[in-house]
Scaffold this motif. Structure first.
Motif, short mmCIF file in Angstrom:
data_model
loop_
_atom_site.label_atom_id
_atom_site.label_comp_id
_atom_site.label_asym_id
_atom_site.label_seq_id
_atom_site.Cartn_x
_atom_site.Cartn_y
_atom_site.Cartn_z
N PHE A 52 0.88 -1.21 0.01
CA PHE A 52 0.06 0.02 -0.01
C PHE A 52 0.79 1.28 0.14
N ASP A 53 2.08 1.10 0.44
CA ASP A 53 2.90 2.37 0.64
C ASP A 53 3.31 2.64 -0.75
N THR A 54 3.91 1.51 -1.45
CA THR A 54 4.28 1.81 -2.95
C THR A 54 3.10 2.36 -3.73
N LEU A 55 1.94 1.77 -3.52
CA LEU A 55 0.96 2.28 -4.18
C LEU A 55 0.63 3.58 -4.02
N SER A 56 0.71 4.41 -2.71
CA SER A 56 0.55 5.62 -2.25
C SER A 56 1.59 6.44 -3.00
N PHE B 148 5.94 -4.29 -5.91
CA PHE B 148 5.22 -3.80 -4.70
C PHE B 148 5.99 -3.85 -3.43
N PHE B 149 7.06 -4.28 -3.63
CA PHE B 149 8.34 -4.49 -2.53
C PHE B 149 9.55 -3.75 -2.81
N ASP B 150 9.56 -2.84 -3.84
CA ASP B 150 10.75 -2.17 -3.95
C ASP B 150 11.01 -1.29 -2.79
N GLY B 151 12.36 -1.50 -2.29
CA GLY B 151 12.70 -0.84 -1.07
C GLY B 151 12.37 -1.39 0.42
N VAL B 152 11.48 -2.59 0.24
CA VAL B 152 11.35 -3.01 1.30
C VAL B 152 12.32 -3.43 2.50
N LEU B 153 13.35 -3.75 2.00
CA LEU B 153 14.47 -4.28 2.81
C LEU B 153 14.82 -3.21 3.83
N PRO C 134 16.69 9.83 5.63
CA PRO C 134 17.60 9.22 4.81
C PRO C 134 16.93 7.74 4.32
N VAL C 135 16.06 7.20 5.43
CA VAL C 135 15.61 5.89 5.14
C VAL C 135 14.57 6.03 4.00
N GLU C 136 13.73 6.98 4.10
CA GLU C 136 12.71 7.23 3.23
C GLU C 136 13.01 7.87 1.84
N LEU C 137 14.12 8.58 1.97
CA LEU C 137 14.66 8.93 0.72
C LEU C 137 15.09 7.97 -0.21
N VAL C 138 15.70 6.79 0.38
CA VAL C 138 16.07 5.72 -0.37
C VAL C 138 14.72 4.86 -0.69
N LYS C 139 13.82 4.87 0.17
CA LYS C 139 12.52 4.15 -0.05
C LYS C 139 11.78 4.53 -1.41
N VAL C 140 11.77 6.00 -1.29
CA VAL C 140 10.76 6.83 -2.54
C VAL C 140 11.79 6.62 -3.77
#
Length: 301
Positions: free
Chosen positions: A21-25, A57-62, A116-122
């Motif tokens: 759901f985070d990826t979709l958002s 849907f799981f890019d960046g999940v790790l 920094p974590v969310e920078l990589v995630k997005v």
């Protein structure tokens, strides 16, 4: 120490359970204000499924699960420490004010890890893999906020960020807007959950159902008023400098806000809210449920 461990485990499991759901958002947020590219919840889901499969849907999940383990450990431990300190050392009588103050400190302290974590995630989530597969010599779209590179994994993304934007950017790109979002978010979060946990509903719902329901409510309560800030933060962090020059071609938070408003008015600041609320309900329900279970083992009644 107990809240540190419980928060860490709860945060990692909660974010993993809600990550699609985070990826979709994020996909919806990075297309905000571009009518020709904007997709709704359902069309985004189909697009990701067809072009990337379930892995999309799981890019960046790790990095997010590892990061959330650290972040939630910091947030829950800081919140508990601050609240207990206020209980013992302050003249504040109101429990709500003490909870809110503890939440503010928690949000501020954790922002330095969240950013920094969310920078990589997005950056991972906003990759346009399909476009890049069609054009191996580089993805060029001047009007797009999508990340112009395919990353093999989170480490590859972080390395690319450091190489092209520098170590400072990894920790500072989007930091201030993250702080602006996190401070009110966690003041609301811990106040809502704390007050519900002290209410008569807690006993009526039972030790397992109460944290699930109260966690979901706290998640919604923190996200609805701060979501417009989050959408600006996402767009700010997904931007990359032109020709590797720091800040070149990148919009400030104020410029992004103005651009979004011109493109879609007030509603532009709520694109992607539906999957974010679904994610918030699952993530924070699971986080608090696991947190309470771990705490019951560490600190049995």
């Amino acid at each position: 120490m107990a809240s540190l461990l419980a928060g860490s485990i709860g945060g990692a499991i909660g974010v993993g359970a809600s990550y699609p759901f985070d990826t979709l958002s994020t996909k919806a947020q990075v297309s905000t204000g571009r009518e020709e590219n904007h997709l709704g919840f359902g069309r985004n889901f189909i697009k990701i499924w067809k072009s990337e499969g379930i892995g999309g849907f799981f890019d960046g999940v790790l990095i997010t699960m590892i990061g959330q383990a650290i972040i939630k450990a910091i947030q829950f431990a800081t919140n508990e420490f601050t609240f207990l300190w206020l209980e013992k050392n302050s003249s504040i009588k109101s429990t709500i004010i003490k909870m809110g103050t503890a939440g503010i400190v928690s949000g501020l302290v954790s922002s330095f890890v969240v950013s920094p974590v969310e920078l990589v995630k997005v950056r991972m989530q906003s990759q346009n893999k399909q476009a890049l597969k069609k054009k191996d010599d580089g993805y060029k779209n001047e009007n797009s906020f999508e990340t112009p590179k395919i990353f093999r994994n989170e480490i590859d993304c972080a390395r690319w960020l450091i190489k092209t934007e520098g170590w400072c950017a990894l920790f500072s790109h989007g930091l201030w807007i993250t702080i602006i979002r996190e401070i009110p978010s966690f003041a609301i979060y811990f106040v809502v959950y704390g007050m519900l946990a002290k209410s008569s509903m807690a006993a009526a719902l039972g030790e397992h159902m109460a944290p699930l329901i109260f966690g979901a409510i706290a998640g919604w309560a923190m996200w609805i008023p701060t979501y417009p800030i989050d959408i600006v933060k996402t767009i700010e962090q997904v931007q990359t400098p032109k020709n590797g020059q720091k800040g070149k071609g990148m919009l400030t938070s104020g410029q992004i806000t103005a651009k979004l408003y011109r493109a879609g008015g007030v509603m532009a600041f709520f694109d992607g809210l539906e999957p974010k609320l679904a994610r918030a309900a699952i993530k924070h329900a699971v986080t608090f449920w696991v947190y309470e279970i771990v705490m019951s083992f560490i600190r049995p009644a």
